[in-house]
Design a protein around this motif. Structure first.
Motif, PDB file in Angstrom:
ATOM      1  N   PRO A   1      10.849 -10.571   6.746  1.00 33.78           N
ATOM      2  CA  PRO A   1      10.113 -11.595   5.985  1.00 33.78           C
ATOM      3  C   PRO A   1      11.015 -12.288   4.970  1.00 33.78           C
ATOM      4  O   PRO A   1      11.929 -11.675   4.411  1.00 33.78           O
ATOM      5  N   ALA A   2      10.756 -13.555   4.739  1.00 30.71           N
ATOM      6  CA  ALA A   2      11.603 -14.348   3.844  1.00 30.71           C
ATOM      7  C   ALA A   2      11.625 -13.761   2.436  1.00 30.71           C
ATOM      8  O   ALA A   2      12.684 -13.685   1.806  1.00 30.71           O
ATOM      9  N   GLU A   3      10.492 -13.334   1.938  1.00 34.67           N
ATOM     10  CA  GLU A   3      10.411 -12.746   0.605  1.00 34.67           C
ATOM     11  C   GLU A   3       9.689 -11.411   0.695  1.00 34.67           C
ATOM     12  O   GLU A   3       8.460 -11.363   0.800  1.00 34.67           O
ATOM     13  N   LEU A   4      10.462 -10.339   0.656  1.00 29.47           N
ATOM     14  CA  LEU A   4       9.872  -9.011   0.755  1.00 29.47           C
ATOM     15  C   LEU A   4       9.056  -8.686  -0.489  1.00 29.47           C
ATOM     16  O   LEU A   4       9.512  -8.881  -1.615  1.00 29.47           O
ATOM     17  N   CYS A   5       7.870  -8.158  -0.252  1.00 20.56           N
ATOM     18  CA  CYS A   5       7.009  -7.709  -1.337  1.00 20.56           C
ATOM     19  C   CYS A   5       6.837  -6.202  -1.197  1.00 20.56           C
ATOM     20  O   CYS A   5       6.490  -5.703  -0.120  1.00 20.56           O
ATOM     21  N   ALA A   6       7.116  -5.452  -2.266  1.00 17.86           N
ATOM     22  CA  ALA A   6       7.117  -3.997  -2.191  1.00 17.86           C
ATOM     23  C   ALA A   6       6.326  -3.394  -3.336  1.00 17.86           C
ATOM     24  O   ALA A   6       6.253  -3.953  -4.434  1.00 17.86           O
ATOM     25  N   LEU A   7       5.751  -2.219  -3.078  1.00 20.13           N
ATOM     26  CA  LEU A   7       4.971  -1.485  -4.066  1.00 20.13           C
ATOM     27  C   LEU A   7       5.463  -0.046  -4.125  1.00 20.13           C
ATOM     28  O   LEU A   7       5.636   0.601  -3.090  1.00 20.13           O
ATOM     29  N   VAL A   8       5.678   0.467  -5.337  1.00 16.13           N
ATOM     30  CA  VAL A   8       6.084   1.848  -5.554  1.00 16.13           C
ATOM     31  C   VAL A   8       4.979   2.555  -6.328  1.00 16.13           C
ATOM     32  O   VAL A   8       4.537   2.057  -7.376  1.00 16.13           O
ATOM     33  N   LEU A   9       4.557   3.706  -5.826  1.00 18.10           N
ATOM     34  CA  LEU A   9       3.561   4.520  -6.517  1.00 18.10           C
ATOM     35  C   LEU A   9       4.281   5.658  -7.232  1.00 18.10           C
ATOM     36  O   LEU A   9       5.016   6.426  -6.612  1.00 18.10           O
ATOM     37  N   GLY A  10       4.081   5.774  -8.542  1.00 11.89           N
ATOM     38  CA  GLY A  10       4.748   6.797  -9.324  1.00 11.89           C
ATOM     39  C   GLY A  10       5.713   6.188 -10.318  1.00 11.89           C
ATOM     40  O   GLY A  10       6.015   4.986 -10.263  1.00 11.89           O
ATOM     41  N   ALA A  11       6.202   7.021 -11.247  1.00 10.85           N
ATOM     42  CA  ALA A  11       7.110   6.505 -12.277  1.00 10.85           C
ATOM     43  C   ALA A  11       8.188   7.520 -12.638  1.00 10.85           C
ATOM     44  O   ALA A  11       8.853   7.376 -13.669  1.00 10.85           O
ATOM     45  N   GLY A  12       8.404   8.534 -11.789  1.00 11.46           N
ATOM     46  CA  GLY A  12       9.414   9.548 -12.075  1.00 11.46           C
ATOM     47  C   GLY A  12      10.771   9.190 -11.500  1.00 11.46           C
ATOM     48  O   GLY A  12      11.054   8.030 -11.164  1.00 11.46           O
ATOM     49  N   GLY A  13      11.635  10.220 -11.353  1.00  5.09           N
ATOM     50  CA  GLY A  13      12.992   9.991 -10.875  1.00  5.09           C
ATOM     51  C   GLY A  13      13.042   9.451  -9.462  1.00  5.09           C
ATOM     52  O   GLY A  13      13.848   8.568  -9.153  1.00  5.09           O
ATOM     53  N   THR A  14      12.191   9.964  -8.573  1.00  5.13           N
ATOM     54  CA  THR A  14      12.179   9.468  -7.197  1.00  5.13           C
ATOM     55  C   THR A  14      11.678   8.035  -7.146  1.00  5.13           C
ATOM     56  O   THR A  14      12.149   7.221  -6.338  1.00  5.13           O
ATOM     57  N   ALA A  15      10.717   7.691  -8.013  1.00  2.39           N
ATOM     58  CA  ALA A  15      10.224   6.311  -8.071  1.00  2.39           C
ATOM     59  C   ALA A  15      11.333   5.368  -8.517  1.00  2.39           C
ATOM     60  O   ALA A  15      11.447   4.239  -8.021  1.00  2.39           O
ATOM     61  N   ARG A  16      12.174   5.818  -9.429  1.00  3.02           N
ATOM     62  CA  ARG A  16      13.301   4.987  -9.859  1.00  3.02           C
ATOM     63  C   ARG A  16      14.286   4.787  -8.701  1.00  3.02           C
ATOM     64  O   ARG A  16      14.821   3.694  -8.513  1.00  3.02           O
ATOM     65  N   ALA A  17      14.510   5.846  -7.920  1.00  4.58           N
ATOM     66  CA  ALA A  17      15.381   5.719  -6.749  1.00  4.58           C
ATOM     67  C   ALA A  17      14.782   4.743  -5.740  1.00  4.58           C
ATOM     68  O   ALA A  17      15.494   3.950  -5.118  1.00  4.58           O
ATOM     69  N   ALA A  18      13.451   4.782  -5.591  1.00  7.09           N
ATOM     70  CA  ALA A  18      12.790   3.859  -4.670  1.00  7.09           C
ATOM     71  C   ALA A  18      12.936   2.417  -5.137  1.00  7.09           C
ATOM     72  O   ALA A  18      13.186   1.515  -4.330  1.00  7.09           O
ATOM     73  N   CYS A  19      12.791   2.180  -6.433  1.00  6.43           N
ATOM     74  CA  CYS A  19      12.960   0.817  -6.962  1.00  6.43           C
ATOM     75  C   CYS A  19      14.378   0.306  -6.707  1.00  6.43           C
ATOM     76  O   CYS A  19      14.577  -0.848  -6.320  1.00  6.43           O
TER      77      CYS A  19
END
Length: 724
Positions: A555-573
């Protein structure tokens, strides 16, 4: 997997149209060769224009694609790289550039000692031929038995003068299917750099492939190439040596070997091969390999003349690694004779590797070639082998691109040739391989599959390391193990991913950005290096999901959602930003945590009811959950059906999380946490060993562990392991 009761070995035999006598072998190690001429108006020996580099570059792919800044951050140990290393990392210039390298088996081997070895075998019949030098009488100074071998140690690894002596110099290439998603085209002028990278470490191997034909319908099993850094193409054994047939064979070989560098060899009858043609025909066949951009070219040192010298000069200008080789099929020369042969194999300084192979009629000959190569003090790396059962120990002693066979191949390329597994087993049992202790730090660790994963990876990659667990939530307990001289590295899980970060001497860029670590590595100079490979696992799975979902066009503009706010969530971001996500949202039930994470990664914070928070999004392509599977947080089936995102749930216990169940009901492409565990473990294995992760060995060990734990089958693992 074989079909209809057919064994893999039987299936391979179908590739051969006639039986062949096992030929003599060829081996090579390529070093950095900066091209002295970049002109595209090259001409061959007959005056005909050669194909330009641009025309040749699509013929093959580098085994390791370029790394972006975030990817380079996963390689924490900084060195000064050679021109060859820089090209493999995607650099555009020939200047020395700073890149990153892991602490590897090779680096540890330089610090560790070696043990004793002994060998015994039976003599093999030999054929006689003319000598390369006059000094070829059998040595009378060598003992008749191998009793003197007890103090023998493998030669010190050859180091590039352009690398920092305080850090590891290994440059591992990555096979197809590795965590890097794309491939780097090689132009002819940099053809040798992939081989240079592959051969830059000690204890490397190349596979001697002797099949006269390859088939696109019956590809070679991937297992045949595992553990080998380079694959040898024996042109003299091909059923058809026309130019078109050679090019077709080469194209299939590159594809089936996972893009490994190719050693192109035409071995003469007089040196144990099948080629019996004229010098002109010998040069014609080698010209095909040169024009095809093969990374390495084996040229027999016994040949001479202006056309041969012209080919050597052109290959060197084009950056192709030249192997000057000589195979003595008569009685083993004296040490002085072997030294003289090796020096001639340097081809007057044009060769990248000097190679001598003799025939062992007694066990001491394995030691003779080894000691002669060390005494020769050559300006280039060397390969010194003794064929036959009595010479097998020379293959254990040889540390650079040792030629190997595989049990699935119909025949070995030379008498006494061993497999990677056989050589590695002997080296490990004799203490020749580096041996460090690695641990998983955190809690709970009792049921973690990480020990099974990494012990299998170490064994498959030829390391003597061990991997265990340190169950603790105390930093002081972890540091006690980390400070031991035997410590090589470790994995970090909760609750120590942030707590151990301040104790590292150096952080990778990824670890700095994410603010949490999951990988520790003890560098050769003693520094403690910290990294984060969670984001690599997340990125690889999401990229694979996008390909499945959208084909080659994302897709031209990827839209993403991360659930959580810990260390793994930071890695996902971090992973999502590296994938190019233009719109990034982070959800947490605690508003303050969502805002803090959003501020760190320029993401939109969301909180409250999940469906209400994300229901108004016009599109959603990627969804990563980094919260405990037992939390029960998941979007509604209707929302998932409307957007059909690629879903990854980082939790793997319990396995069937509400999110994964909803995603599968909605028909989404979904990945489970155990798949992420495997992907990030591949990256850790490569960091610690400096080699491509042996995925088949790792997944086999992981699936066996999961089966014992009644975890159930993982379809993607079963598919990979069942592939040929």
């Amino acid at each position: 997997a074989a079909s209809a009761g057919e064994t893999p070995k039987e299936r391979l035999s179908k590739c051969s149209t006639r039986q062949r006598k096992p030929p003599c072998e060829a081996a090579a190690r390529c070093v950095s060769l900066t091209p002295s001429c970049s002109s595209t108006d090259q001409r061959d020996a007959g005056g005909a224009p050669m194909a330009s580099a641009d025309a040749l570059s699509p013929a093959h792919r580098a085994s390791r694609p370029p790394l972006d800044a975030g990817q380079r951050a996963t390689r924490p140990c900084t060195v000064r790289a050679s021109w060859a290393d820089a090209a493999v990392e995607g650099a555009a210039t020939a200047a020395s550039v700073p890149v990153s390298r892991p602490t590897t088996c090779a680096a540890m081997a330089r610090a560790d000692g070696s043990s004793k070895m002994s060998v015994g075998a039976r003599a093999a019949p030999v054929a006689s031929r003319r000598r390369l030098t006059a000094s070829v009488a059998p040595s009378e100074s060598m003992p008749a038995s191998m009793s003197g071998v007890s103090a023998v140690r493998p030669p010190a690894p050859v180091r590039s003068s352009s690398t920092d002596s305080t850090a590891a110099s290994t440059c591992g290439w990555r096979a197809a299917g590795g965590s890097r998603e794309s491939a780097l085209p090689i132009s002819l002028s940099t053809a040798g750099t992939a081989a240079a990278a592959a051969a830059a470490r000690p204890y490397s191997f190349f596979l001697s492939l002797t099949l006269p034909e390859l088939s696109a319908d019956r590809p070679l099993p991937a297992a045949i190439f595992e553990g080998s850094d380079v694959v040898e193409m024996r042109v003299d054994l091909l059923a058809d040596t026309s130019t078109d047939a050679i090019r077709r064979y080469l194209a299939l070989l590159r594809k089936q070997s996972g893009g490994r560098p190719v050693l192109y060899t035409v071995r003469s009858v007089g040196e144990g091969g099948r080629f019996g043609g004229s010098t002109d025909e010998y040069l014609r066949l080698n010209e095909v390999g040169l024009r095809a951009g093969c990374e390495m070219l084996d040229l027999e040192a016994a040949r001479d003349g202006p056309p041969m010298r012209d080919m050597i000069a052109r290959a060197a200008r084009l950056g192709i690694g030249i192997v000057g080789s000589f195979h003595e099929l008569g009685p083993m020369p004296s040490q002085e004779g072997v030294i003289a042969a090796l020096r001639r194999c340097c081809l007057g300084g044009a060769a990248a590797v000097a190679k001598f192979v003799g025939v062992a009629s007694e066990p001491s000959h394995a030691l003779l070639v080894h000691s002669a190569a060390a005494a020769a003090e050559l300006p280039v790396p060397h390969i010194a082998l003794a064929m036959g059962p009595f010479g097998r120990m020379s293959r254990v002693l040889n540390t650079t691109l040792t030629p190997v066979t595989h049990p699935l191949l119909p025949a070995a390329a030379a008498p006494g040739q061993l497999s990677v597994a056989e050589i590695t087993a002997v080296r490990r049992s004799l203490g020749y391989l580096p041996s460090k202790e690695f641990f998983l730090f955190g809690t709970p660790t009792k049921h973690s599959p990480s020990p099974a994963i990494h012990n299998a990876g170490f064994e498959a990659n030829g390391c003597g390391h061990t991997y265990g667990t340190v169950e603790t939530d105390e930093v002081s307990v972890a540091l006690e193990a980390i400070r031991k001289p035997s410590f090589g590295g470790g994995s970090i899980t909760i609750p120590l991913k942030e707590a151990l970060l301040p104790h590292a001497d150096e952080l990778s860029e990824a670890a700095t950005v994410i603010g949490a670590i999951n990988t520790l590595t003890r560098a050769a100079d003693g520094r403690l290096l910290a990294d984060n490979t969670d984001w690599v696992g997340i990125r690889n799975l999401l990229a694979a999901g996008l390909r499945q979902r959208h084909g080659g066009t994302a897709p031209a503009e990827l839209c993403a959602l991360v659930l959580g706010a810990g260390g793994t969530a930071r890695a996902a971001c971090h992973a999502l930003r590296q994938l190019g996500a233009a719109q990034l949202y982070v959800f947490n039930r605690t508003r303050e945590k969502a805002e803090a994470l959003g501020a760190a990664f320029d993401a939109v914070p969301l909180s409250g009811d999940l469906d209400a928070a994300v229901g108004g999004l016009p599109q959603l392509h990627l969804l990563v959950s980094c919260i405990p599977g037992s939390a029960g947080v998941a979007p509604s089936d209707a929302l998932l059906r409307r957007h059909s995102p690629v879903v990854l749930d980082a939790a793997y216990r319990p396995r069937d999380t509400p999110l994964l169940a909803a995603a599968r009901r909605a028909g989404c492409t979904a990945f489970e946490g155990v798949e992420m565990l495997a992907e990030q473990a591949y990256a850790q294995c490569e960091t610690w060993t400096g080699l491509p992760a042996p995925k088949r060995a790792i997944l086999k060990a992981l699936t066996e562990k999961l089966r014992r734990d009644d975890f159930g089958a993982v379809p993607s693992f079963d598919t990979f392991l069942s592939a040929p």
